[in-house]
Design a protein around this motif. Structure first.
Motif, PDB file in Angstrom:
ATOM      1  N   GLN A  54       0.545  -1.321   0.061  1.00 46.07           N
ATOM      2  CA  GLN A  54      -0.166   0.038  -0.215  1.00 46.07           C
ATOM      3  C   GLN A  54       0.704   1.219   0.074  1.00 46.07           C
ATOM      4  OE1 GLN A  54      -1.704   1.098   3.680  1.00 46.07           O
ATOM      5  NE2 GLN A  54      -3.405   2.385   2.799  1.00 46.07           N
ATOM      6  N   ILE A  55       1.871   1.323   0.869  1.00 49.06           N
ATOM      7  CA  ILE A  55       2.775   2.400   1.072  1.00 49.06           C
ATOM      8  C   ILE A  55       3.407   2.590  -0.421  1.00 49.06           C
ATOM      9  CG2 ILE A  55       4.920   3.172   1.951  1.00 49.06           C
ATOM     10  CD1 ILE A  55       3.902   2.082   4.542  1.00 49.06           C
ATOM     11  N   MET A  56       4.134   1.707  -1.078  1.00 44.25           N
ATOM     12  CA  MET A  56       4.652   1.609  -2.591  1.00 44.25           C
ATOM     13  C   MET A  56       3.599   2.276  -3.390  1.00 44.25           C
ATOM     14  SD  MET A  56       7.463  -1.261  -2.659  1.00 44.25           S
ATOM     15  CE  MET A  56       6.268  -2.737  -2.303  1.00 44.25           C
ATOM     16  N   ASN A  57       2.467   1.562  -3.259  1.00 40.35           N
ATOM     17  CA  ASN A  57       1.495   2.263  -4.492  1.00 40.35           C
ATOM     18  C   ASN A  57       1.202   3.682  -4.171  1.00 40.35           C
ATOM     19  OD1 ASN A  57       1.320  -0.179  -5.543  1.00 40.35           O
ATOM     20  ND2 ASN A  57      -0.521  -0.896  -4.379  1.00 40.35           N
ATOM     21  N   CYS A  58       1.157   4.221  -2.679  1.00 39.04           N
ATOM     22  CA  CYS A  58       1.001   5.531  -2.675  1.00 39.04           C
ATOM     23  C   CYS A  58       1.975   6.453  -3.249  1.00 39.04           C
ATOM     24  CB  CYS A  58       0.676   5.802  -1.193  1.00 39.04           C
ATOM     25  SG  CYS A  58      -1.069   5.087  -0.775  1.00 39.04           S
ATOM     26  N   ALA A  59       3.453   5.929  -3.017  1.00 39.23           N
ATOM     27  CA  ALA A  59       4.518   6.535  -3.380  1.00 39.23           C
ATOM     28  C   ALA A  59       4.585   6.670  -4.870  1.00 39.23           C
ATOM     29  CB  ALA A  59       5.706   5.669  -2.718  1.00 39.23           C
ATOM     30  N   ILE A  60       4.070   5.391  -5.501  1.00 45.84           N
ATOM     31  CA  ILE A  60       4.042   5.769  -7.118  1.00 45.84           C
ATOM     32  C   ILE A  60       2.767   6.796  -7.548  1.00 45.84           C
ATOM     33  CG2 ILE A  60       3.082   4.348  -8.968  1.00 45.84           C
ATOM     34  CD1 ILE A  60       4.415   1.858  -7.716  1.00 45.84           C
TER      35      ILE A  60
ATOM     36  N   ILE B  77       3.587  11.285   1.077  1.00 44.53           N
ATOM     37  CA  ILE B  77       3.208   9.729   1.089  1.00 44.53           C
ATOM     38  C   ILE B  77       2.407   9.157   1.910  1.00 44.53           C
ATOM     39  CG2 ILE B  77       3.983   7.421   0.660  1.00 44.53           C
ATOM     40  CD1 ILE B  77       6.578   8.922  -0.837  1.00 44.53           C
ATOM     41  N   ALA B  78       2.701   9.486   3.270  1.00 43.57           N
ATOM     42  CA  ALA B  78       1.834   8.843   4.460  1.00 43.57           C
ATOM     43  C   ALA B  78       0.616   9.497   4.209  1.00 43.57           C
ATOM     44  CB  ALA B  78       2.646   9.410   5.684  1.00 43.57           C
ATOM     45  N   ARG B  79       0.323  10.739   4.075  1.00 42.28           N
ATOM     46  CA  ARG B  79      -0.928  11.684   3.978  1.00 42.28           C
ATOM     47  C   ARG B  79      -1.798  10.544   3.073  1.00 42.28           C
ATOM     48  NH1 ARG B  79      -4.246  14.298   1.192  1.00 42.28           N
ATOM     49  NH2 ARG B  79      -2.615  14.399  -0.737  1.00 42.28           N
ATOM     50  N   ARG B  80      -1.301  10.410   1.685  1.00 41.14           N
ATOM     51  CA  ARG B  80      -1.884   9.704   0.808  1.00 41.14           C
ATOM     52  C   ARG B  80      -2.447   8.514   1.162  1.00 41.14           C
ATOM     53  NH1 ARG B  80      -2.177  10.439  -4.780  1.00 41.14           N
ATOM     54  NH2 ARG B  80      -1.395  12.527  -4.302  1.00 41.14           N
ATOM     55  N   ALA B  81      -1.553   7.749   2.124  1.00 39.78           N
ATOM     56  CA  ALA B  81      -1.809   6.378   2.752  1.00 39.78           C
ATOM     57  C   ALA B  81      -2.793   6.230   3.807  1.00 39.78           C
ATOM     58  CB  ALA B  81      -0.550   5.529   2.835  1.00 39.78           C
ATOM     59  N   GLY B  82      -2.999   7.485   4.206  1.00 36.67           N
ATOM     60  CA  GLY B  82      -4.021   7.741   5.448  1.00 36.67           C
ATOM     61  C   GLY B  82      -3.195   6.959   6.670  1.00 36.67           C
ATOM     62  N   ILE B  83      -1.981   7.136   6.831  1.00 34.83           N
ATOM     63  CA  ILE B  83      -1.257   6.808   8.007  1.00 34.83           C
ATOM     64  C   ILE B  83      -0.214   7.921   8.342  1.00 34.83           C
ATOM     65  CG2 ILE B  83      -1.362   4.421   7.555  1.00 34.83           C
ATOM     66  CD1 ILE B  83       1.326   4.465   6.143  1.00 34.83           C
ATOM     67  N   SER B  84       0.380   7.713   9.645  1.00 34.53           N
ATOM     68  CA  SER B  84       1.484   8.678   9.932  1.00 34.53           C
ATOM     69  C   SER B  84       2.773   8.319   9.477  1.00 34.53           C
ATOM     70  CB  SER B  84       1.561   8.635  11.381  1.00 34.53           C
ATOM     71  OG  SER B  84       2.063   7.412  11.974  1.00 34.53           O
ATOM     72  N   LYS B  85       3.826   9.373   9.453  1.00 34.38           N
ATOM     73  CA  LYS B  85       5.106   9.112   8.819  1.00 34.38           C
ATOM     74  C   LYS B  85       5.857   8.167   9.485  1.00 34.38           C
ATOM     75  CE  LYS B  85       9.222  11.715   7.800  1.00 34.38           C
ATOM     76  NZ  LYS B  85       9.851  13.357   8.022  1.00 34.38           N
ATOM     77  N   SER B  86       5.526   8.060  10.916  1.00 33.83           N
ATOM     78  CA  SER B  86       6.286   6.979  11.783  1.00 33.83           C
ATOM     79  C   SER B  86       5.980   5.610  11.281  1.00 33.83           C
ATOM     80  CB  SER B  86       5.722   7.261  13.037  1.00 33.83           C
ATOM     81  OG  SER B  86       4.402   7.185  13.290  1.00 33.83           O
ATOM     82  N   VAL B  87       4.632   5.455  10.635  1.00 37.37           N
ATOM     83  CA  VAL B  87       4.073   4.207  10.098  1.00 37.37           C
ATOM     84  C   VAL B  87       5.186   3.926   9.011  1.00 37.37           C
ATOM     85  CG1 VAL B  87       2.342   2.796   9.395  1.00 37.37           C
ATOM     86  CG2 VAL B  87       1.809   4.037  11.376  1.00 37.37           C
ATOM     87  N   VAL B  88       5.034   4.783   7.934  1.00 36.21           N
ATOM     88  CA  VAL B  88       6.110   4.599   7.159  1.00 36.21           C
ATOM     89  C   VAL B  88       7.295   4.201   7.492  1.00 36.21           C
ATOM     90  CG1 VAL B  88       7.127   5.660   4.994  1.00 36.21           C
ATOM     91  CG2 VAL B  88       4.902   6.236   5.533  1.00 36.21           C
ATOM     92  N   LEU B  89       8.019   4.864   8.357  1.00 32.77           N
ATOM     93  CA  LEU B  89       9.143   4.470   8.703  1.00 32.77           C
ATOM     94  C   LEU B  89       9.313   3.351   9.840  1.00 32.77           C
ATOM     95  CD1 LEU B  89      10.248   8.319   9.949  1.00 32.77           C
ATOM     96  CD2 LEU B  89      11.320   6.798   7.947  1.00 32.77           C
ATOM     97  N   TYR B  90       8.401   2.795  10.189  1.00 32.87           N
ATOM     98  CA  TYR B  90       8.365   1.214  10.433  1.00 32.87           C
ATOM     99  C   TYR B  90       8.774   0.214   9.395  1.00 32.87           C
ATOM    100  CZ  TYR B  90       6.761  -3.148  12.526  1.00 32.87           C
ATOM    101  OH  TYR B  90       6.562  -4.404  12.783  1.00 32.87           O
ATOM    102  N   TYR B  91       8.026   0.378   8.309  1.00 36.26           N
ATOM    103  CA  TYR B  91       8.306  -0.493   7.169  1.00 36.26           C
ATOM    104  C   TYR B  91       9.444  -0.295   6.053  1.00 36.26           C
ATOM    105  CZ  TYR B  91       3.607  -2.254   8.542  1.00 36.26           C
ATOM    106  OH  TYR B  91       2.877  -2.682   9.018  1.00 36.26           O
ATOM    107  N   PHE B  92       9.939   1.085   6.296  1.00 35.87           N
ATOM    108  CA  PHE B  92      10.967   1.710   5.531  1.00 35.87           C
ATOM    109  C   PHE B  92      11.875   2.132   6.170  1.00 35.87           C
ATOM    110  CE2 PHE B  92       7.409   0.809   2.619  1.00 35.87           C
ATOM    111  CZ  PHE B  92       7.808  -0.014   1.849  1.00 35.87           C
ATOM    112  N   SER B  93      13.329   2.372   6.090  1.00 36.07           N
ATOM    113  CA  SER B  93      14.260   2.973   6.925  1.00 36.07           C
ATOM    114  C   SER B  93      14.238   4.363   6.549  1.00 36.07           C
ATOM    115  CB  SER B  93      15.674   2.185   6.649  1.00 36.07           C
ATOM    116  OG  SER B  93      16.072   2.426   5.292  1.00 36.07           O
ATOM    117  N   GLY B  94      13.805   4.794   5.478  1.00 34.06           N
ATOM    118  CA  GLY B  94      13.772   6.123   5.107  1.00 34.06           C
ATOM    119  C   GLY B  94      13.293   6.295   3.519  1.00 34.06           C
TER     120      GLY B  94
END
Length: 207
Positions: free
Chosen positions: A17-23, A39-56
């Motif tokens: 989902q996060i990768m699709n939103c990044a695309i 990207i986090a806003r588009r996914a409906g999540i916080s930036k910290s959630v993105v950083l849980y799945y990806f290092s940056g």
């Protein structure tokens, strides 16, 4: 996620989902507009959630490139496996590449944005091939196989591979900027050019 940790089904779905939103963000706003916050806003999540799945951001964008390249490679491999003759394999290679570009226009646009703009700390392009380009080498080997079998004429396989790849790669940009671009016609003409450039044309006996 920690390096080497095997993701659960739910975690894999979230990563996708996060990768699709990044695309989506890359295709719409370009590289400069693809912040982790957006990207986090588009996914409906916080930036910290993105950083849980990806290092940056670099890790996320590298994952997008790897995923798209991987799916394209799989589609090409499956297509080539259904053909035997060198000429049919080259034709399938061209058709499958162009079809993938058409069916995954947003993904290709995103990858182009990443590859064109991402740079390392030393200023060099992050995704520039190190040593031999595997994509080009694969096509070059297909051309050499046709020469070895006698189906293809004598030509410089390396440089012809560059020409064919360039003709394929230019389509991604054309699909974005030119609404009138006729991919079906382009495909027909490119296939005709590739056949003329590769196939051994035997002259008929004059007797």
């Amino acid at each position: 996620m920690q390096a080497g940790q095997v993701p659960t089904f739910t975690e894999s779905a979230r990563r996708t989902q996060i990768m699709n939103c990044a695309i989506e963000v890359l295709a719409e706003s370009g590289y400069s507009g693809a912040s982790l916050a957006e990207i986090a806003r588009r996914a409906g999540i916080s930036k910290s959630v993105v950083l849980y799945y990806f290092s940056g951001k670099d890790d996320l964008l590298a994952s997008v490139v790897s995923d798209v390249y991987g799916r394209a490679g799989q589609a090409i491999a499956e297509s080539l496996s259904r053909h035997v003759s060198p000429g049919d394999k080259i034709a399938a290679y061209v058709r499958t590449n162009l079809h993938f570009l058409e069916e995954h226009a947003a993904e290709i646009h995103a990858v182009v944005e990443i590859v064109s703009n991402a740079r390392g700390a030393d200023g060099t392009h992050s995704f520039a091939p190190q040593g031999e380009d595997p994509v080009l080498a694969h096509l070059e080997q297909l051309l050499r196989d046709g020469q070895d079998s006698g189906d293809f004429r004598t030509f410089d396989a390396h440089h012809l591979a560059i020409i064919i790849r360039s003709a394929i790669d230019t389509v991604s940009g054309r699909l974005v900027v030119d609404p009138s671009f006729d991919l079906a016609a382009y495909t027909r003409e490119l296939l005709a050019v590739v056949e003329l450039a590769t196939v051994t044309h035997r002259t008929e006996d004059s007797s």
